[in-house]
Design an enzyme around this catalytic site. Structure first.
Site, short mmCIF file in Angstrom:
data_model
loop_
_atom_site.label_atom_id
_atom_site.label_comp_id
_atom_site.label_asym_id
_atom_site.label_seq_id
_atom_site.Cartn_x
_atom_site.Cartn_y
_atom_site.Cartn_z
N TYR A 1 -8.52 -44.10 9.85
CA TYR A 1 -9.44 -43.07 10.80
C TYR A 1 -10.69 -42.71 10.27
O TYR A 1 -11.19 -43.17 9.75
CB TYR A 1 -8.54 -41.91 10.82
CG TYR A 1 -7.77 -41.82 8.98
CD1 TYR A 1 -8.95 -40.33 8.41
CD2 TYR A 1 -7.28 -41.57 8.48
CE1 TYR A 1 -8.93 -40.52 7.47
CE2 TYR A 1 -7.79 -41.74 6.98
CZ TYR A 1 -8.37 -40.60 6.40
OH TYR A 1 -8.14 -40.46 4.76
N HIS B 1 -26.41 -28.59 0.06
CA HIS B 1 -25.30 -27.28 0.19
C HIS B 1 -25.19 -27.49 0.89
O HIS B 1 -23.91 -26.81 1.69
CB HIS B 1 -25.33 -26.09 -1.27
CG HIS B 1 -24.26 -26.06 -1.49
ND1 HIS B 1 -24.03 -24.34 -1.16
CD2 HIS B 1 -22.43 -26.32 -1.75
CE1 HIS B 1 -22.72 -23.92 -1.50
NE2 HIS B 1 -22.07 -24.84 -1.55
N MET C 1 -51.02 -40.30 25.76
CA MET C 1 -51.69 -41.84 26.16
C MET C 1 -52.52 -41.36 27.56
O MET C 1 -52.99 -40.47 28.24
CB MET C 1 -51.46 -43.20 26.42
CG MET C 1 -50.97 -43.32 25.13
SD MET C 1 -49.64 -44.81 24.57
CE MET C 1 -49.07 -44.84 26.59
N LYS D 1 -43.61 -47.28 33.44
CA LYS D 1 -43.92 -47.48 34.85
C LYS D 1 -44.14 -48.40 35.77
O LYS D 1 -43.94 -48.96 36.55
CB LYS D 1 -45.42 -46.50 34.59
CG LYS D 1 -45.99 -46.02 35.68
CD LYS D 1 -47.47 -45.73 35.47
CE LYS D 1 -47.37 -44.59 34.65
NZ LYS D 1 -47.47 -43.13 35.56
N CYS E 1 -14.04 -39.77 4.56
CA CYS E 1 -14.47 -38.12 4.57
C CYS E 1 -15.91 -37.75 4.61
O CYS E 1 -16.41 -36.32 4.49
CB CYS E 1 -13.23 -37.54 4.34
SG CYS E 1 -13.38 -37.60 2.01
N SER F 1 -9.58 -43.06 1.14
CA SER F 1 -10.33 -41.91 1.34
C SER F 1 -12.15 -42.75 1.77
O SER F 1 -12.08 -41.81 0.06
CB SER F 1 -9.93 -41.07 1.79
OG SER F 1 -10.95 -40.12 2.33
N ARG G 1 -54.05 -46.95 34.35
CA ARG G 1 -52.48 -46.12 33.61
C ARG G 1 -52.31 -46.94 32.33
O ARG G 1 -52.04 -47.59 32.51
CB ARG G 1 -51.95 -44.71 34.76
CG ARG G 1 -52.11 -43.88 36.14
CD ARG G 1 -51.10 -44.20 36.57
NE ARG G 1 -51.24 -43.18 38.58
CZ ARG G 1 -51.26 -42.03 37.76
NH1 ARG G 1 -51.13 -41.21 36.78
NH2 ARG G 1 -51.93 -41.10 39.03
N GLY H 1 -47.86 -37.66 27.76
CA GLY H 1 -49.36 -36.95 27.25
C GLY H 1 -50.42 -37.36 26.29
O GLY H 1 -51.14 -36.33 26.13
#
Lengths: 911, 911
Positions: free
Chosen positions: B866, B460, B106, B25, B846, B776, B95, B104
């Site tokens: 990849y 799982h 503070m 703010k 993977c 992988s 504020r 909401g």
């Protein structure tokens, strides 16, 4: 490539350190020839020829025929006889011999060179028809079975028939004609079975025999033997072709086996057995009782004197106790074999120390000659060796895995509770379980031995028992145990509660009934040798001990502190006042069942005095030495009963519904408890457990200090994976400790450190060392996580990984011998990184590997400060630590090398 | 140290990029002031002052008093009013405002400066008694509750009593006298409760308010909010003291909230709401319905025009959609707040693409503005937003863990079998299980959503469901599920089989009954942005897919191949012909129950055609793209039924005693299955399983190639820990493959590689790469082993490790976002070592992390080729891969920085 090595007439192409190439027998024959001992001439076909044979579809190297022919002709020249000569035939033995002794595994053919003509010549020259045909029938029988592979029984049936026909009992009673007749029968049988006549040509006989010896290398039984004995890396067997000498030529002949010292006691006496007028096989067959060597001195004083000289010469030459075979032919001594003799564990120490004191070897070599198994076997009670094998076999129930060596006898009980009850009234018990859990630890402690149907060498039962040096057989899968009816079935028998059982932890065998045990006393030489080792070693050796009793025992074995004191066993068992164990169990169970922190604190407050008293006892036992105490480690479910009746009991005691207990057990159930809510994770969730334990440790230490007992507590936080995690627990630990110390006004120093047992902790060791004052590698769990191998489950498939025949991926079980390539690499990294942020970081190991010689040597090489081993393995670690120092100076050779062969050569054929 | 920053009169000491110091703010107010927007004057006390406050036992910095006094006096000068002035008082709001929005959470105090004298002056100057006393009673109420902490209810009771007495319903009907009377009552109450008079001194009021704002930072609810939202690293809250402006001064006043574009659709329209003659709280209270902004254009055309200009100016300035608050006082516009506006996932894409097309930002920035959650949320069906919260609350059964976002509606079923039966006849079902296992996968596949009572985000159920993008709520522990009676109890209700259930996977909530769902269509901008990302990224993006259906779906999301095709699901489920699933199950179960290799081969032969057909379908779906197929991985017990009735069924089908099945299940039980007999260890023990699978793969590939379908199979061997192990299996694989290829006369290329999912494999990657053609990283298991954390069990304690309040050891769940420090370090090592022996080694990932943005960026940085993600996460990976490239060029800043403040400054107060 030279494939054949001659020996004879005081000269040899080979020598004693060529075991890998010539086999043990061939190298021994060559070396004995070189140093002037009387050895029949002959030659050795190398293991490389055997290797070639198997690598080329069972074909010999091209040059081999010519080389053998050349060496045979040299042998004929030296002996003055010719193979197959119808007048004065050369007879030879063809014997296998690899670099490692494999007794009874491979083949031998004697009296080769005999045929229908040369047997007559032998009869004539020895003037002994019976001798000649006896030799011939032996050859035909050996050749038929060994080379051709005819079933032995078919031939032995014929010998039995002959003796029945002749109405005699013993072979010695068969006449020359009898043998002659048997030879004919054998030959007829041979022709019927093979379609060929029995070979007359000695060349054909010789090559048949060579092929049979090579063939025996890959026989099923030989392969099995090597697998079981973990013999690897050999090229194959050598073949020794040696002029025959006969100990069965009359009363002036004989054969014997002798040791340069007593292999049982290590005493410096000439020890052996001798049989007049006999061949080697007769000794083995056990038909006649041999005489002690001392009797030989009476019967053949000259030969005996000569043998005494050989004894001294060989022992000085090899600088070790020798096991020799000899034959006396017509008053002339021939040495047929020498090798370093097997000996009892006690004798191993006595000889090593004696050799060093006699100046034959130096102390370093004495230290190097002791293997960890020698130490291990020294301390375990064993079945009385006078008990007959047939007696044991008749009582055998099952074979399992020999988890902890030694033997044990006791009455079968099927629950830990019963074990404690029975032991309390003075009964000796064997605790029989499908598998054990920490709940059983009290019962395990009082049992003579532990038997489980499941698990491997690193199962709970095995690890706990090993820590106590308590005989343990695990994985006896054929046992059908019914803990409800308190009985088991095995091998057609039923064993009820209270029936006697015998466990042989050396063999992994289980017997019904009671068997006499003997516990060998370690010889004085043991202590002498250990002191020599202590002078050399750099690594400190601590022990894994959870009780004052274990601590004292370990200290008597030379432990220099405790490297791992597990606190969870204390929750189950009051080792000093067993009758109070139930109070502790109840308190820890109350703590786990508590719903609120307040209730937990209340239960923990009950545990505090117990733990404090335990620690006082341990600190006193280890006065002036460091004591590393690990905060509670296992998952909480291990502390709750899993059987309905016990759950009901517990619920009643605590005053809750049984469903509360059951639900908590279910809640605590984990798919992979090893990777679950345990170790310091418990302290993150329940800081109050850590606080109670730290309080018990520090209050105990202060109590000791006030009474003048010097204490060096080291608080160890298990299963850490992150610096921040350790930081939180380190802060919590110090907060409790400092408050108590400040209030007590006693000055107390202590360390806070961690176990390195997860890969992440090892990888981030630099960060963790910023908090930890010491590292202790928990290599059990580190091995599990680095390799992704559950100790409890690996028994299913790990054998395939170590099995030479199946996969041979690992040389050893990585839970017994550290996986240096993988786990070890990570440990080296952790040491390097840890000391990069804390240069004086104290580093040790407290996994099972701390008591394994190879692993201890690794710990030395990577610069650890100490290892910690279970009490009975402390001497093993002390020894290995010294050997590691010696290895760093001079890496060990594969086989012990005898003294310089050149000096020996000079003596030549003179003696 | 400067603690206070002034703004007003076109000048500001702070600026927009000082959010960390001034809060959102304060930074917004300063920035708006700088660029010449009409902002009431004021000053901001920094978050550093708040930090000092908490670090010094709630004491202010010494210099703060003087600094505040100085800035207050400057404010008074600029406004021409004085705080507490009995003639023309300055009124201020106080504020809170931290760097991250915490709506909401503070505190705020308005109308500060009023007292019994200044209220009279306000009344006089505004000629509005009612307005003045209304303002005063609001201030007294706020001060009493917020600063002093009196219970709000006690004050509201008095307001209610007053209205009853006055016989009015709404606050707006209360007269000036009424408010005056209430103020007196409030003050009397204040005195009674505190023993002091209500403070008249505005200085006392001001410091009270400042203290209250600081205090609110550590209020329980604020801490909870930060923990839940994972807001960390903030110093505290700033305090903004701003001259009051009033929207409730009459018909020419008002207040509103507006967005520079439509936050729901992203459309470039001015969007907002406005309330005439009202203050901000009135909008929030919802008493009156605001008018759309377009109406304001009618009612206040000039102000509206001015606001339009502000809209353009702010959006151009911040280069992003702004969410603004404003007040009109007596026809004069004041901007009270601006911040980057929250928006729907669809709008996020639309705006990013529009901004780039409009030239406001470049394409790179457009890419950077998309978060992975934006992509994720774009595709999941959600509860129809028009369903009332109260309706849902009334039906709520339980809260669980939001494992997979989206929503699902269906009829409750309690077994996988039922799910399949019901689905087969066209019913929508929700599968409810305590936990799921691979056996359930068929039922999971057909279900609309999955609900479990146990497990965490990587259980799982969660992992499988995420792969399918299927709504899943796990760990709903308060559910009492009884699979036997097919019902569950929760929150006082009973849900029987067939009852409707609604799952909200975004919130992790479970509701009884049916609820309308909507599935958002991704806007065109989504595809545009993904194409931009594809142009930039270096990483290839593959998918984890086990079925042709998944493969096609993933391809439509841009997958460039399959990085992980798990073959075990195929053993349970025929995804193309579900009615044939039972045949497969039976075959694999027969295989496991087989006693001999022959029997195993027979069962495997039955599986072969199924697997081959599956692979053909997958190869076709992924034509011309690489497909990595992992050989069977889970422990065999997962394929056998664990319930007695199913075991009986199976025994009957196969024709064995049920005891055989039970015994086998017991034999296969493992203490830690994760570290047990699984992965390639199965292939070492049972090479025939590997052989069947390789045959299926290669035969399928050849079949495709014959039909002109281009295939690139990559065979992946899981759980490798040693080069020799891989070598054995690589040899076995190639032997089968080469035989089939040779016989087929088709030219087929394929790769054989391995998963790196155990620390040992990573440590010894150089050796393993000598055999493997690709790596992988299986980061699920690698995380489990490196950290010693079981995915299935970590739910018990991992929350403590991520919880800021308890331990905060990890920032994220390491199973969702890769642990770069630990696991990542080991991966980097493996990449380095792997390429040291095979420089062109293809490397991918993977694990679940392949679909996590932060983890994908890591994969880019360490040079992988990849990543592989579940189909719905493919776009997330594509985006993250592009962002990784951009980050490498310019590391991202913590908060978006507005355009150069200097240029803005130049404009100064001119507008």
């Amino acid at each position: 490539m030279k494939y054949v090595y001659h020996f004879g007439n005081g000269q040899a192409e080979g020598q004693g350190d060529m075991k890998d190439l010539l086999g043990g027998k061939g190298a021994g024959l060559a070396e004995m020839t070189r140093i002037g001992l009387p050895v029949p001439a002959g030659f050795t076909i190398t293991t490389e020829a055997c290797d070639h044979f198997y690598k080329h579809d069972k074909k010999y190297p091209e040059s081999l025929k010519a080389e053998v022919a050349e060496h045979l002709s040299r042998l004929e020249k030296e002996t003055g006889k010719k193979l197959g000569d119808p007048k004065d035939p050369l007879l030879v033995s063809v014997r296998s011999g690899s670099a490692r002794s494999m007794p009874g595994m491979m083949e031998t053919i004697l009296n080769l060179g005999l045929n229908s003509k040369s047997v007559e010549a032998l009869a004539k020259r020895t003037s002994n028809d019976r001798f000649a045909y006896d030799a011939y029938r032996r050859f035909v029988q050996m050749y038929s079975t060994v080379v051709i592979g005819l079933p032995k029984e078919e031939l032995e049936d014929r010998l039995r028939n002959l003796k029945n026909y002749l109405k005699v009992k013993d072979d010695t009673q068969v006449s020359a004609d009898g043998w002659r007749q048997l030879v004919n029968e054998y030959k007829a049988h041979f022709k019927q079975k093979t379609g060929h006549d029995f070979p007359e040509d000695p060349q054909e006989q010789l090559w048949g025999a060579i092929g049979a010896v090579f063939g025996s290398w890959m026989a099923e039984k030989a392969q099995t033997y090597r697998r079981v004995e973990k013999i690897t890396g050999l090229l194959g067997t050598a073949v020794n072709v040696v002029q025959m000498v006969f100990g069965n030529r009359g009363e002036n002949s004989g054969t014997g086996v002798c040791f340069t010292r007593d292999p049982s006691t290590g005493e410096k006496v000439f020890f052996g057995e001798f049989l007049i007028n006999a061949q080697g096989e007769d000794v083995v067959a056990g038909i006649r009782t041999p005489m002690p060597l001392s009797d030989m001195a009476q019967r053949m004083p000259e030969v005996y004197h000569q043998l005494e000289e050989v004894r001294v010469k060989l022992e000085n030459h090899y600088r070790d106790m020798q096991d020799m075979e000899f034959t006396v032919e017509d008053g002339k001594l021939y040495m047929l074999q020498t090798r370093t003799g097997k000996r009892s564990p006690g004798a191993t120490f006595v000889m090593a120390v004696d050799f060093a004191n006699e100046g034959l070897i130096d102390r370093n070599e004495a230290i190097n000659r002791i293997k960890s198994e020698d130490v291990e076997r020294l301390f375990y009670p064993v079945l009385d060796p006078s008990v007959k094998k047939s007696d044991l076999d008749a009582r055998k129930l099952a074979n399992g895995i020999n988890a902890v060596p030694g033997a044990a006898v006791g009455k079968a009980v099927f629950t830990a509770e019963e074990a404690e009850d029975w032991a309390a009234r003075g009964e000796k018990v064997i605790l029989v379980r499908r598998e054990t859990s920490p709940e059983d630890v009290g019962g395990m402690f009082v049992a003579q031995g532990i038997l489980t149907a499941t698990g491997g060498k690193t199962s709970h039962a095995a690890v706990v028992a090993r820590g106590w040096g308590k005989c343990c057989v695990v994985g006896a899968e054929s046992l059908d145990i019914d803990a409800t009816t308190k009985r088991m079935r095995a091998n057609g028998r039923v064993i009820n509660k209270g029936d006697w059982l015998t466990l042989d932890g050396n063999e992994g065998a289980v017997y019904a009934g009671e068997t006499r045990l003997v516990r060998p006393d370690p010889p004085k030489a043991f202590n002498a040798l250990m002191e020599w080792a202590d002078e050399i070693r750099k690594l400190r050796v601590r022990t894994n001990a959870d009780t004052p009793h274990d601590a004292r025992k370990a200290r008597s074995f030379g432990a220099e502190g405790i490297g791992l004191c597990r606190t969870e066993h204390m929750f189950f068992k009051d080792f000093e006042q067993p009758e109070k164990s139930a109070d502790r169990q109840l308190a820890i169970q109350e703590m786990i069942l508590a719903d609120t922190k307040e209730a937990r604190l209340k239960a923990l407050a009950k545990l505090l005095p117990f733990q404090r008293r335990d620690f006082i006892g341990i600190f006193e036992a280890m006065e002036s030495l460091p004591v590393t105490i690990r905060l509670v480690d296992p998952p909480l479910h291990e502390f709750l009963p899993h059987e309905r009746t016990k759950q009901e009991e517990l619920a009643k005691k605590i005053g809750v519904e049984v469903e509360v207990v059951i639900r908590r057990v279910e809640q605590l159930h984990e798919a992979n408890p090893m990777l679950g809510h345990r170790g310091c994770r418990l302290a993150i969730t329940y800081p109050e457990i850590l606080e109670m334990q730290v309080r018990a440790i520090i209050e105990a230490a202060i109590d000791c200090k006030r009474r003048g007992v010097k204490v060096l507590p080291e608080i160890m936080i298990p299963l850490v994976l992150d610096k921040k995690e350790l930081q939180i627990l380190d802060t919590a630990t110090r907060k409790v400790a400092e408050e108590i110390i400040a209030a007590s006004k006693v000055k107390l120093e202590y360390l806070v450190g961690t176990m390195i047992e997860l890969p992440r902790a090892a990888l981030l060791a630099d960060e963790i060392a910023e908090v930890a004052e010491f590292f202790s590698f928990g290599t059990n769990d580190l091995t599990q996580t680095v390799m992704g191998l559950s100790r409890d489950d690996a028994g299913r498939f790990l054998p395939d990984y170590v099995d030479e025949k199946k996969a041979a991926i690992f040389h050893d079980d990585p839970f017994q011998t550290l996986d240096q390539a993988g786990v070890g690499m990570l440990m080296e990294w952790a040491i390097y990184k840890g000391r990069s942020t804390r240069p004086k970081l104290k580093i040790g190991i407290c996994g099972e590997h701390g008591g394994d010689a190879e692993s201890v040597k690794f710990c030395h090489r990577v610069g650890m400060d100490y290892v910690s081993a279970s009490p009975f393995r402390v001497p093993i670690a002390r020894l290995a630590a010294a050997q590691a120092v010696l290895e760093a100076k001079a890496p060990p050779k594969k086989s012990a090398r005898p003294r310089k062969p050149k000096a020996a050569k000079a003596k030549g054929a003179s003696s």
